[in-house]
Design a protein around this motif. Structure first.
Motif: not given
Length: 423
Positions: A190, A192, A324, A185, A329
């Motif tokens: 991870q 947004h 991202v 993560d 994700e």
């Protein structure tokens, strides 16, 4: 001269104990302690992101090969999520792949059953998968009282049931190494976060590509594009995080809350970086908790390969808007490791949700947990206010409020304080 990387926290609650941070060296001479920093994450945040991204799969494969060397039988904690699936694929595809046995734990909770995803990974690579269903009554945090004394509370490892199941599987299978997907993560970024748009503008200006980034962030957070655009020009908030809110603090706890601003040294050193990168480093500081002593970590068996130094440094050098790139994700990781992932996992949106399970764990053990906290060391010392916490420790509250992280942290701190002779 001492180098210390096992003690994962930045601050210690024990008197006259100073925790040496990873990447630093402390020396004691003439009654004085001096420290020297050799490694700090912010040093790797300004490199060629595009080149880093292309090299990521190869570097990750080299790290996995290193961790698996000399281990003919291994287990992996396979949730079915992206990160553990990448580790499984890397492990199974190296030239000298060991025999692999995977474990997926199925909590009795809506959104917690990820076995279909785990099965797709095991099926792709043809290794064994043990599926274990658990119910809230099986997880009793008070088992921590029977574990060896540790220098810090059990934050990672608080789920003593999962820790025991993973350790038992490794013992049964004869595994000499246990792999996890922890850290993904943070390194693959991870969230947004709105800060991604600010990172892009600070580096690229108001160029082509900004609208796509703003749109994907708005969609992922269910907010307007104007909210995202406004965030670009606003002062960013502190990334300081405390599991225990001041709302339930006692007089001693409240004074400490108000007078001390707890900022990890890594976060303090990265204030010159754009907000998204500062958030990534803040998430990385949390990953230090994964090094604490647990059953699975005994004898050096447990490893978190995604937190290997070369992988961490490479991902820190990739801008957040590349990590991202769209609504997915960890979109970059999905693309770069696509050949290792079954379609079911690669195209998956979101993550499994086990929060409801842990709320139900606390509710199942309320008769024992209420006196543990309301009449415990923390309450008697004025660190927490029992009268304020009392309303949290009810079935009604746990049904509607997702407060298991705070309550779990209190349980961990209380048990740790008792182990050190606090009560």
């Amino acid at each position: 001269m001492v180098r210390q990387t096992e003690m994962s926290a930045s601050f210690c609650a024990l008197n006259e104990i100073e925790i040496v941070q990873p990447g630093t060296q402390s020396a004691c001479k003439d009654g004085r302690i001096t420290s020297m920093t050799f490694w700090s994450p912010e040093r790797f945040c300004e490199s060629d992101g595009a080149q880093q991204a292309e090299q990521l799969p190869g570097v990750a494969a080299q790290c996995i090969t290193h961790w698996a060397k000399g281990h003919s039988r291994v287990t992996i904690e396979l949730s079915g999520g992206l990160d553990s699936s990448i580790v499984a694929g890397l492990l199974a595809s190296i030239p000298t792949a060991p025999f692999i046995q995977a474990l997926t734990i199925i909590p009795e909770s809506p959104g917690g059953d990820e076995r279909d995803y785990a099965r797709s990974v095991a099926g792709k690579w043809n290794f064994g998968l043990v599926e274990t269903r658990v119910v809230p009554a099986q997880l009793d945090y008070r088992e921590l009282l029977d574990l060896p004394l540790s220098v810090e509370p059990a934050v990672y490892g608080l789920d003593v049931l999962a820790d025991r199941l993973s350790s038992q599987l490794a013992d049964t299978f004869g595994a000499t190494r246990i792999f996890s997907g922890q850290g993904g993560d943070a390194i693959f970024f991870q969230p947004h976060a709105l800060a991604i748009a600010a990172d892009f503008v600070q580096a690229q200006g108001l160029k082509h590509g900004l609208f796509g980034i703003v749109s994907s962030i708005a969609l992922a957070n269910n907010i307007s594009i104007w909210s995202v655009l406004r965030s670009i020009f606003r002062a960013t908030a502190s990334f300081e995080h405390r599991e225990i809110p001041s709302a339930i603090a006692g007089p001693v706890g409240r004074q400490a809350w108000e007078s001390n601003r707890l900022v990890h040294p890594w976060s303090a050193a990265c204030q010159h970086l754009p907000p998204g990168k500062r958030l990534q480093i803040a998430m990385l500081t949390h990953c230090q908790l994964f090094n604490r002593a647990t059953r699975t970590a005994a004898h050096g068996r447990l490893v978190h390969p995604l937190l290997s130094q070369p992988i961490v440094e490479m991902c820190l050098g990739i801008p957040t808007w590349q990590l991202v790139p769209d609504r997915r994700e960890r979109g970059l990781a999905r693309d770069q490791f696509s050949m290792l992932l079954p379609d079911k996992v690669r195209s998956r949106r979101g993550k499994g949700e086990a929060s409801g399970f842990y709320n139900r764990v606390i509710n199942a053990h309320l008769p024992e947990l209420r006196p543990l906290l309301l009449d415990g060391v923390l309450a008697n010392a004025g660190i927490i206010a029992p009268a304020l916490l009392d309303a949290w420790l009810t079935t009604e509250h746990l049904l509607w409020k997702d407060d298991h992280p705070t309550i779990g942290a209190l349980i961990s701190l209380e048990i740790w304080a008792r182990q050190w002779g606090g009560g």
